[in-house]
Design an enzyme around this catalytic site. Structure first.
Site, PDB file in Angstrom:
ATOM      1  N   TYR A 100       0.625  -1.845  -7.638  1.00 29.72           N
ATOM      2  CA  TYR A 100       0.944  -0.476  -8.043  1.00 29.72           C
ATOM      3  C   TYR A 100       0.853   0.426  -6.832  1.00 29.72           C
ATOM      4  CZ  TYR A 100       0.351   4.196  -9.993  1.00 29.72           C
ATOM      5  OH  TYR A 100       0.499   5.530 -10.258  1.00 29.72           O
ATOM      6  N   GLU A 183       6.829   6.775  -7.365  1.00 30.10           N
ATOM      7  CA  GLU A 183       5.991   5.663  -7.845  1.00 30.10           C
ATOM      8  C   GLU A 183       6.777   4.358  -7.928  1.00 30.10           C
ATOM      9  OE1 GLU A 183       3.239   6.078 -11.493  1.00 30.10           O
ATOM     10  OE2 GLU A 183       4.829   4.757 -12.223  1.00 30.10           O
TER      11      GLU A 183
END
Ligand code: GDP
Ligand code: MN
Length: 361
Positions: A100, A183
């Site tokens: 992530y 992201e």
């Protein structure tokens, strides 16, 4: 404004971030012709602006034989209430590991902050809640063009070095695209290399013009109307409409409604020196919100003239009850005009809000 995954991937790809091969389809039948480009085994991803899309059934795996049926199935679904109109069909990556990474604005230090986790994927929020140390946070000075190596090492910890160029490119995207959030979740490693398997990019609403984005899709029709007139306007979930001039006065009106256990439908600051026309548009806008049966107009006449305000309210002629509290320049004339048309005026904010509460019940 939040870009859809395929739009964000296009941007990321332009910055050298590897993304899976993919095609966008609007009809299930389109998938068949495109399969040879993607190889056997595909992922179908609903292009809807909702969080937790995968868990809500918006990401489906298929092989060549089942792709069209799977596309039909996905087009027939609603993902958290949002109908699926576009699907991104991508080659299925043989994922080795999911990481992530995101870059956002850290409001307390007023600098970009990179968040990184060794265990990315759809469970990241839960994991981060359970164990704060699962996510590393590193602040980067916005004066730097690149993330310096010593910070990159801190970001990666034990994760593979080959992720570093992707994270650095994401930092470039973040800076140059005026992003609030960039992201990649998951950022994946495969035998063929590193890929952004998913992509999210939120552009600062104040930078849309600079980024060549003409229409803010995230705004409701009313929010767009408010933007056109230059009102500061926020929709809330209550039933009492609010119009004020000046952010402070308008906020105080909201506070007072809250104090009396009422629920405001919105915040609308018409700004300084509002004339009849602006007031009329503001009243019409708030009156068009579903569930609003009363509007509190709380205006202080300085440069704004109360007679202009009164004329604007009268010109709007809306169905919900309009309760007015105004004081200052040309107050007498304003009051006379409103009284002639049967509007209720109250002496103080307090009594105006109380009166609105009674109507709203
Ligand atoms: P989100 O739920 O909206 O964040 O959707 P994602 O695009 O992140 O996909 C959700 C999950 O589907 C990912 O975390 C992966 O586990 C899985 N996934 C997505 N693309 C692929 C792929 O190409 N191959 C494999 N094996 N899994 C994938
Ligand atoms: Mn994701």
């Amino acid at each position: 404004m939040k870009l859809l995954e395929y739009e964000a991937k296009r941007v990321f790809s332009g910055y050298g971030i590897p993304v899976p091969k993919g095609v966008l389809i609007r009809e299930p039948e389109e998938v068949t012709a495109r399969l040879p480009e993607l190889g056997d085994g595909v992922v179908l991803k609903a292009q809807v602006d909702v969080g937790g899309r995968g868990k809500a059934g918006g990401v489906l795996m298929a092989d060549d034989a089942s792709a069209i049926e799977t596309a039909r199935e996905l087009f027939s679904r609603e993902i958290k209430g949002v109908p699926v109109r576009e699907i991104l069909v991508e080659e299925r990556l043989p994922i080795d590991h999911e990481y992530y990474v995101s870059i956002a604005v850290d409001r307390s230090s007023r600098q970009p902050v990179v968040l990184f986790a060794d265990a990315g994927g759809v469970e990241i929020e839960n994991k981060a809640l359970e164990d704060e140390s699962a996510v590393r946070k590193v602040v980067v000075s916005p004066l730097l063009r690149d993330i310096p190596p010593f910070l990159m090492r801190e970001i990666l910890g034990g994760a593979p070095k080959e992720l570093a160029p992707v994270i650095n490119s994401l930092y470039h995207v973040f800076q140059e695209k005026d992003a609030m959030l960039a992201e990649i979740n998951p950022l994946v490693t495969t035998l063929q290399g590193v890929y952004a398997a998913d992509a999210k990019l939120v552009v600062d609403d104040n930078a849309l013009a600079r980024q060549g984005i003409a229409v803010n899709r995230d705004l409701s029709e009313r929010e767009r109307e408010a933007e056109k007139h230059g009102f500061s306007y926020v929709e809330l979930d209550g039933t009492i409409g609010v119009i004020g001039n000046g952010a402070g006065l308008t906020m105080s009106t909201l506070d007072l409604i809250e104090f009396y256990n009422g629920r405001a439908a919105n915040f609308l600051d018409v700004g300084g020196g509002a004339d009849q026309e602006r007031v009329m548009h503001a009243v019409k806008l708030v009156a068009s919100m579903p569930g609003v049966n009363v509007i509190v107009v709380n205006l202080l006449g300085g440069i704004t003239r109360c007679d202009e305000v009164a004329k604007g309210i009268i010109a709007a002629g809306v169905a919900p009850t309009v309760i007015v509290r105004m004081a200052g320049t040309n107050e007498e004339e304003g009051r006379r005009l409103l009284a002639e048309c049967g509007y209720r005026m109250l002496e103080s904010m307090d009594t105006a809000v109380k009166a609105a509460m009674e109507v709203s019940l």
